[in-house]
Design a protein around this motif. Structure first.
Motif, short mmCIF file in Angstrom:
data_model
loop_
_atom_site.label_atom_id
_atom_site.label_comp_id
_atom_site.label_asym_id
_atom_site.label_seq_id
_atom_site.Cartn_x
_atom_site.Cartn_y
_atom_site.Cartn_z
N ALA A 126 0.85 -1.19 0.00
CA ALA A 126 0.00 0.00 0.00
C ALA A 126 0.89 1.23 0.00
CB ALA A 126 -0.93 0.01 1.21
N GLU A 141 -3.41 3.92 -0.56
CA GLU A 141 -3.80 3.36 -1.85
C GLU A 141 -3.21 1.96 -1.97
OE1 GLU A 141 -2.97 4.16 -6.62
OE2 GLU A 141 -2.37 5.64 -5.12
N GLU A 142 -4.06 0.98 -2.20
CA GLU A 142 -3.58 -0.39 -2.33
C GLU A 142 -2.71 -0.54 -3.58
OE1 GLU A 142 -5.32 -4.98 -2.74
OE2 GLU A 142 -6.69 -3.25 -2.70
#
Length: 357
Positions: free
Chosen positions: A252, A291-292
């Motif tokens: 991430a 944010e992955e």
């Protein structure tokens, strides 16, 4: 190396009245140690590479290593939901999280500490059944999530957490002086921490999920071996090597760093200000947008991975630079502010790299 360490850490030791500090280094397959001050003022016992320090949250690196090892052996899948291992959380927000979410703080708003009203793991599971994420899609640094990952993993392996890491993981790693429960024969090497406010000797207090989240005690010598395992300079069983690589995948992205399994990863060279930002109280106490990364980034070379750890009397910092073939562990029996640890260690790393060119 002794002079480089002294030049880097002397001002921190003086400013924060640090009783004892040990630096362990692995560089290009060689290990080095710098020790100064006292492990215990009572008895005037000097600090050494074999002194046991409380690791605080650096313990979390062992927690995720155990989970990744269990996955590498086929005992569990880090992508499965928490409720598959804790059925009482079926249909709840926490139960819907994956085990990997626990390993990367991806909970969406869990508090840092177990609530004071909760007195047991069973009570915590009951509390979590009613918990709702306050800021979905955020990284929230928490002893709750990582603690439950350790609890789940040790349940899968059919032992209590302390026994599992001591008898399985630490044994596989070849660690000779790393424990959750320090045995009687090693107690003479267990340093006393000194409270930052009172300057009185202190050791960690028990708490719910303390073993899993911040309960490991280790020496600089063992922490260097841990870094050597990551750098490929220590023999390791194949499943352990797979597990350690798993912990270094990029999973991430925050606006300060890439989140691995507990490790926090920065592109190298990294500015000290960027690393201070990522280790600030904002990233510890407040949910951060994340944010992955899908698919995960494989382990990177030109990066620095780091982790801080603290108890009331101890301060720890580890940094790993695969592309420079360098690992550093800093252990102190004073809870030095993160910024001071990072500035001193960053300066030390720069000096080591300049000196070894």
């Amino acid at each position: 190396m002794q002079e480089l360490a002294e030049n880097s850490f002397a001002s921190v030791i003086e400013e924060y009245n640090v009783p004892g500090l040990v630096v362990g280094v692995s560089h290009r397959g060689q290990s080095y140690y710098y020790a100064t001050g006292l492990a215990s003022r009572a008895g005037n016992i000097p600090a050494s590479a074999d002194t046991l320090f409380e690791l605080g949250s650096v313990s979390k690196l062992f927690n995720v290593s155990l989970a990744a090892l269990a996955e590498a052996r086929g005992d569990m899948d880090l992508n499965e939901q928490v409720s598959e291992r804790l059925p009482d959380l079926e249909g709840t927000a926490f139960g819907h999280l994956s085990l990997m979410d626990l390993a990367t703080h991806n909970s969406g708003g869990l508090p840092l500490q177990v609530p004071e009203t909760v007195a047991s793991t069973e009570g915590l599971v009951e509390w979590l059944a009613d918990w709702k994420p306050s800021e979905a899609g955020t990284r929230s640094y928490s002893n709750i999530s990582i603690g439950l990952l350790g609890h789940i993993t040790s349940n899968v392996l059919c032992m209590g957490y302390a026994d599992t890491v001591e008898q399985d993981l630490f044994h596989e790693m070849g660690l000779q002086s790393t424990w959750v429960n320090v045995p009687e024969e090693a107690m003479a090497r267990y340093a006393y921490g000194y409270d930052r406010k009172t300057d009185l000797p202190i050791r960690v207090n028990p708490g719910v999920l303390d073993d899993e989240a911040y309960g490991v005690k280790s020496s600089a010598r063992d922490m260097v071996r841990f870094l050597e395992l990551h750098l490929g300079h220590a023999d390791a069983p194949k499943d352990l090597s797979i597990a350690l690589e798993r912990t270094r995948q990029g999973l991430a992205r925050t606006d300060a760093y890439v989140q691995n399994m507990i490790w926090e990863q920065y592109s190298w060279p990294a500015s000290v200000e960027q690393m201070i930002k990522g280790n600030s109280y904002a990233y510890i106490l407040k949910p951060q947008p994340v944010e992955e990364i899908d698919p995960p980034l494989p382990p990177q070379e030109d990066v620095i991975l780091n982790k801080t750890g603290s108890t009331n009397g101890f301060g720890t910092y580890v940094a790993l630079l695969p592309g420079e073939d360098l690992g550093v562990a800093v252990l102190a029996n004073r809870n030095i502010p993160n910024e001071a640890r990072i500035r001193a260690t960053h300066a030390f790393i720069q000096r080591v790299l300049a000196d070894r060119q």
